[in-house]
Design an enzyme around this catalytic site. Sequence first.
Site, PDB file in Angstrom:
ATOM      1  N   ARG A 138       4.976   0.526  -6.660  1.00 25.01           N
ATOM      2  CA  ARG A 138       4.773  -0.354  -5.427  1.00 25.01           C
ATOM      3  C   ARG A 138       3.704  -1.369  -5.847  1.00 25.01           C
ATOM      4  O   ARG A 138       3.811  -2.652  -5.233  1.00 25.01           O
ATOM      5  CB  ARG A 138       4.301   0.456  -4.197  1.00 25.01           C
ATOM      6  CG  ARG A 138       5.328   1.557  -3.770  1.00 25.01           C
ATOM      7  CD  ARG A 138       4.652   2.241  -2.885  1.00 25.01           C
ATOM      8  NE  ARG A 138       4.445   1.655  -1.569  1.00 25.01           N
ATOM      9  CZ  ARG A 138       5.250   1.617  -0.572  1.00 25.01           C
ATOM     10  NH1 ARG A 138       6.436   2.207  -0.373  1.00 25.01           N
ATOM     11  NH2 ARG A 138       5.091   1.011   0.645  1.00 25.01           N
ATOM     12  N   HIS A 171      25.443 -40.032 -13.668  1.00 29.88           N
ATOM     13  CA  HIS A 171      24.613 -40.910 -14.557  1.00 29.88           C
ATOM     14  C   HIS A 171      24.466 -40.168 -15.846  1.00 29.88           C
ATOM     15  O   HIS A 171      23.681 -40.335 -16.456  1.00 29.88           O
ATOM     16  CB  HIS A 171      23.251 -41.084 -13.689  1.00 29.88           C
ATOM     17  CG  HIS A 171      23.371 -41.889 -12.325  1.00 29.88           C
ATOM     18  ND1 HIS A 171      23.821 -43.191 -12.410  1.00 29.88           N
ATOM     19  CD2 HIS A 171      23.330 -41.445 -11.125  1.00 29.88           C
ATOM     20  CE1 HIS A 171      23.827 -43.714 -11.294  1.00 29.88           C
ATOM     21  NE2 HIS A 171      23.560 -42.630 -10.195  1.00 29.88           N
ATOM     22  N   GLU A 175      15.651 -17.520 -17.464  1.00 31.74           N
ATOM     23  CA  GLU A 175      14.687 -16.786 -17.535  1.00 31.74           C
ATOM     24  C   GLU A 175      15.014 -15.364 -18.001  1.00 31.74           C
ATOM     25  O   GLU A 175      14.635 -14.739 -18.839  1.00 31.74           O
ATOM     26  CB  GLU A 175      13.664 -16.558 -16.179  1.00 31.74           C
ATOM     27  CG  GLU A 175      12.578 -17.475 -16.237  1.00 31.74           C
ATOM     28  CD  GLU A 175      11.962 -17.555 -14.785  1.00 31.74           C
ATOM     29  OE1 GLU A 175      10.940 -17.295 -14.644  1.00 31.74           O
ATOM     30  OE2 GLU A 175      12.567 -17.222 -13.797  1.00 31.74           O
ATOM     31  N   LYS A 202      15.871 -19.386 -12.956  1.00 28.61           N
ATOM     32  CA  LYS A 202      16.312 -17.769 -12.738  1.00 28.61           C
ATOM     33  C   LYS A 202      17.139 -17.568 -13.721  1.00 28.61           C
ATOM     34  O   LYS A 202      17.077 -16.532 -14.689  1.00 28.61           O
ATOM     35  CB  LYS A 202      16.930 -17.227 -11.446  1.00 28.61           C
ATOM     36  CG  LYS A 202      15.885 -17.378 -10.393  1.00 28.61           C
ATOM     37  CD  LYS A 202      14.675 -16.568 -10.538  1.00 28.61           C
ATOM     38  CE  LYS A 202      13.537 -16.728 -10.900  1.00 28.61           C
ATOM     39  NZ  LYS A 202      12.753 -17.731 -10.454  1.00 28.61           N
ATOM     40  N   GLU A 238      15.652 -24.233  -9.214  1.00 27.38           N
ATOM     41  CA  GLU A 238      15.135 -22.799  -9.085  1.00 27.38           C
ATOM     42  C   GLU A 238      16.202 -22.007  -9.598  1.00 27.38           C
ATOM     43  O   GLU A 238      16.113 -20.883 -10.549  1.00 27.38           O
ATOM     44  CB  GLU A 238      14.745 -22.464  -7.694  1.00 27.38           C
ATOM     45  CG  GLU A 238      14.275 -20.914  -7.586  1.00 27.38           C
ATOM     46  CD  GLU A 238      13.026 -20.482  -8.486  1.00 27.38           C
ATOM     47  OE1 GLU A 238      12.751 -21.322  -9.271  1.00 27.38           O
ATOM     48  OE2 GLU A 238      12.946 -19.419  -8.500  1.00 27.38           O
ATOM     49  N   ASN A 292      -1.560   1.513   6.170  1.00 30.57           N
ATOM     50  CA  ASN A 292      -0.675   0.593   5.413  1.00 30.57           C
ATOM     51  C   ASN A 292       0.023  -0.402   6.858  1.00 30.57           C
ATOM     52  O   ASN A 292       0.227   0.070   7.854  1.00 30.57           O
ATOM     53  CB  ASN A 292       0.850   1.276   5.048  1.00 30.57           C
ATOM     54  CG  ASN A 292       0.656   1.882   3.777  1.00 30.57           C
ATOM     55  OD1 ASN A 292      -0.614   2.188   3.325  1.00 30.57           O
ATOM     56  ND2 ASN A 292       1.494   2.553   3.230  1.00 30.57           N
ATOM     57  N   GLY A 293      -0.273  -1.565   6.432  1.00 32.16           N
ATOM     58  CA  GLY A 293       0.402  -2.590   7.306  1.00 32.16           C
ATOM     59  C   GLY A 293      -0.753  -3.529   7.488  1.00 32.16           C
ATOM     60  O   GLY A 293      -1.754  -3.567   6.873  1.00 32.16           O
ATOM     61  N   CYS A 339       0.873  -1.013   0.268  1.00 27.70           N
ATOM     62  CA  CYS A 339       0.041  -0.045   0.059  1.00 27.70           C
ATOM     63  C   CYS A 339       0.840   1.218   0.110  1.00 27.70           C
ATOM     64  O   CYS A 339       2.075   1.349   0.425  1.00 27.70           O
ATOM     65  CB  CYS A 339      -0.764   0.026   1.247  1.00 27.70           C
ATOM     66  SG  CYS A 339      -1.998  -1.561   1.463  1.00 27.70           S
ATOM     67  N   LYS A 387       4.267 -12.325 -16.980  1.00 26.99           N
ATOM     68  CA  LYS A 387       4.320 -12.465 -15.315  1.00 26.99           C
ATOM     69  C   LYS A 387       3.192 -13.383 -14.919  1.00 26.99           C
ATOM     70  O   LYS A 387       3.704 -14.223 -14.188  1.00 26.99           O
ATOM     71  CB  LYS A 387       4.060 -11.204 -14.770  1.00 26.99           C
ATOM     72  CG  LYS A 387       4.171 -11.200 -13.292  1.00 26.99           C
ATOM     73  CD  LYS A 387       5.466 -11.679 -12.838  1.00 26.99           C
ATOM     74  CE  LYS A 387       5.184 -11.595 -11.171  1.00 26.99           C
ATOM     75  NZ  LYS A 387       6.435 -12.637 -10.841  1.00 26.99           N
ATOM     76  N   TRP A 429      -3.141  -2.726  -1.528  1.00 26.28           N
ATOM     77  CA  TRP A 429      -2.785  -3.817  -2.107  1.00 26.28           C
ATOM     78  C   TRP A 429      -3.554  -4.799  -1.159  1.00 26.28           C
ATOM     79  O   TRP A 429      -3.027  -4.979  -0.170  1.00 26.28           O
ATOM     80  CB  TRP A 429      -1.259  -4.101  -2.127  1.00 26.28           C
ATOM     81  CG  TRP A 429      -0.948  -5.676  -2.395  1.00 26.28           C
ATOM     82  CD1 TRP A 429      -0.390  -6.434  -1.348  1.00 26.28           C
ATOM     83  CD2 TRP A 429      -1.030  -6.361  -3.519  1.00 26.28           C
ATOM     84  NE1 TRP A 429      -0.541  -7.760  -1.870  1.00 26.28           N
ATOM     85  CE2 TRP A 429      -0.436  -7.687  -3.447  1.00 26.28           C
ATOM     86  CE3 TRP A 429      -1.231  -5.987  -4.811  1.00 26.28           C
ATOM     87  CZ2 TRP A 429      -0.230  -8.627  -4.242  1.00 26.28           C
ATOM     88  CZ3 TRP A 429      -0.916  -6.799  -5.721  1.00 26.28           C
ATOM     89  CH2 TRP A 429      -0.747  -8.234  -5.724  1.00 26.28           C
TER      90      TRP A 429
END
Lengths: 405, 609
Positions: B27, B505, B489, B486, B482, B102-103, B2, B604, B76
């Site tokens: 944000r 192997h 990507e 990254k 992962e 906010n929070g 937020c 995204k 948000w």
Amino acid sequence: MQIILFEDYLVGEIRPVTLGRAAFTVGMGGTNLYDLVKRKSLPISYLVREYLREITLRNFSNEPLGRKDLLFLNASLPPSVGILEKVLGQCEKNKAFVAQTDHRVAAAFFPDLDFSFNRVDEISITNFLLAQEYELLEDRFPLINYPFDVIKYNQAYFEDNLQHIKGDYENISSGVYVGKDTKIHPTVCFNSEEGTIIIGDGVSIGPFVYLQGPLYIGSHSRIIERTSIKEFSHIDHTCKVGGEIEASVVESYSNKQHHGFLGHSYVGSWVNMGAGTSNSDLKNTYGKIGIVYRGEVLDTGKQFLGCVIGNYSKTAINTSIFTGKIIGVSSYVYGFVTGNVPSFCNYAKSFGQVTEYYLSSAIRTQERMFARRGIKQEQVHIKLLEDIYQLTRDERMMSTESLFL
Amino acid sequence: MCGIIAYVGSKDARSVLLEGLKRLEYRGYDSWGLVFLNEERLVSLKRVGKISQVGSDALEDEFSFSPHIGVGHTRWATHGAPNETNAHPHFDCHHQLGIVHNGIIENYLPLKKELEKQGHVFQSETDSEVIAHLLEECYSGDMVDALRQIMLRLVGTFGLTVISSLHPGMLYGARRGSPLIVGVGDGEMFLTSDVGAIVSHTRQVIYLEDNEIVSISSDSFSTSNLNGMVKKKIEEVTFDAVSLNRGGYDHFMLKEIFEQPESLYNAFRGRLDYQMATVKLGGLDLTFSELQEVQRIKILACGTAWHAGLVGKYLFEDLAGIWTDVEYASEFRYRNFVLPDKTLVLAISQSGETADTLAAVSEAKQKGVKVLGICNVVGSSIARQCRRGVYLHAGPEIGVASTKAFTSQVLVLTLLALYLGRQRNLSRRQGLVTLNAIEALPELARRTLKKAYLLEEIAQATYAHTNFLYIGREYQYPIALEGALKLKEISYVHAEGLPAAELKHGIIALIDEQMPTVVLAPESPILDKTKSNVAEIRARQGRIISVITEANREMDDLSDFKFSIPRTTEFLTPILSVIPLQLLAYYIAVLRGCDVDKPRNLAKSVTVE
């Protein structure tokens, strides 16, 4: 430099040892962490669980914070002069460090830290320390994680500690050191071939007693006639001891004055062990001893392991405690103790009776015991029993047909 | 996350706030709102969607007057779906107090119940609205005093701004754990959560600390805390306003990597229960016995979320002893899959809109099994479809390569595994160790990020390579996958992740001096085994980049480059060990001149099959 002894988020899990005392006051290896650190003549402050603050202050002074170069020592570190010297040696570099062991901070030093006890408690102190700037040390110092660790570490550092503190006492024969005003019967047999023997001020030792080092007997304790106390035994102050004891800790104000064997065990304060009480510390199979502790089945890795008895508990005559059993605080046991015993419990399983031991009865018994030692029962003592009673409710709730820890 | 912007001064507050809200856009948000004071009445506007398309003329149509005081907010969603009702500002019953927040207010439910009993009527599903009603309850003429009183009752975090018709010409702010900054202008004052929103108006700012309160008028300010007045220093903002678009970072991805201490904190905040040595997860909507009956877990996910799911498999089997499978949602949906009785399905998706995962959830639900969603976006399709689950609270993730959502997913899976474990055989002691280690994670992540410059140096030395291997064992195997993803990507470098022991192997045939290997070698009971695998690579002249545990020297002789992470429990190590891999991929991509935030061919949120 100021030293801060801190209890952390796992201290309450060393039941029943730390239920009634701060971890740094647990006796073993001839001392406890507080007394060992105090010998360094550095100001000591401490962080303990809230319900223990007042009672701890009675016997252990808590200096106000006055410096910014702070050494934090986990209260669950076993008292060991070797470990302490190593940590202090690291501090001489004057660089911030943290020593971690098993997800706990064992020791941490910060040469310039703004710290206030208002900012932390035993739950948050670990992560507060980890949030600072520091170098992580390779060293992993031992910490007391489980009650039987007290028995293990009691042996591990015994002789080194006695060598460190023996200078406070008079050397009366090879390896034997005694305090002031002791009464030692001429028939007492000292065997210091394997380790030092220290006998505190005002201790009385009756006829035909056999003492084998390394051994520590705290001040004003009384050892009755024909007693045999063997290596790695730590008898704290104001105890009455008889029978046979080996590699065990008996905390202050406890009585085990009749015949019977206590081996590789920990006995809290204000415990009374009836005549003939014995414990097993070796399985018939000679195998490693496993224990059940708060839902975990743990392999202790030990071939010799006795029992752990919490403060204020009592054993009836001829009680037999099986290998690796844990008896809580203020519980009364009779006959065969084949399982763990929760705190505040009447345990006579061999006679088909396991019931709760009422708090009110425990308070009355405390008053009577205190009176015999010339101590007046105060509100702080009663409140401690009440707090432990509440804290251990879960142990009794875990029971089904019978109570178990 | 937020955002807050508030203004009092001689300018037209409509244009100041609109510009400020647009500057807060980076944000991320799902809705926004404004409130102005006009003739002693609070007048507000709330909308869902983008503010970038809103022109000043549109605001002039909505507000026919020219206000000189007002408050704006971008939201948000955390509690309650993103809609106009839940958007800020929120008001008291008499519409005299308007707040933006906010929070997260952790104790909002008991407070809400208490206030409802006292006759307060709530309009929204948010935690924030409770602040407005609590303020109304505590207000007796002095707003600062009322703020002090509510701060003693609120548990959680807040950056809070208040506008009131009872005090025209005044704005109030308070903070605890969420930033709030006062902007001091010439005959005008600002309050904001982000200095970027006001930097075009003033560079003179006051940073409020936790538990501080500020009251401002157009030409004065006064600061206090819970005990009384405090003096604050005015500071000058020196950095360039342009760099503020991404919070000062060159790319959203980098910003999001550095946000991980905060996003991890948000994932566990209010959820740890030390007394019972477990966690509290409010959205599961399953009874204790339903959860105890679970015998198998099936995790459905795609891409990075699938890697998180693989960590989850190890967690559920390790901590809870529940047999767990992880499946690509895209494969699951078209197979004649087997879902035995007493299976719990977990669907993981950052956006909650991943088409394959959404379809797989529908399939699973049709078979009658219970499905839990693990999503970041509140009210998203998967969250709504599942109707039960755990939110990440990671804040918006804009960079296409997922970073902070991944670590939050792994953390939420840990919370769930701990919860299920404590219902089964996980001891109280293990529960406590886990809780404490979870609580340490934000600081440990911060400690890891402080050494980002080392990864930049490693990237300088390796970015020209066109093939990389990533290897790890047990909990580090999914992190190897992962890390490789990254790199692929965002830098378009071929990379492959695999279990370290699988090298021999086949893959080891690829090793030569042109194939650097990233080795995940933090402390673990089988570190010796990993070392043996690395020795085999070294023998073939392969270069080694090791991720190790601080103060552990075991990989010293085997590594060309080392990066150490702080010590934590083995099952939480993936959350820390992935951070250097995110940074390495980022720096290599930058050095190779790639568009980090918008890599080619990728979107995204994959809302197509």
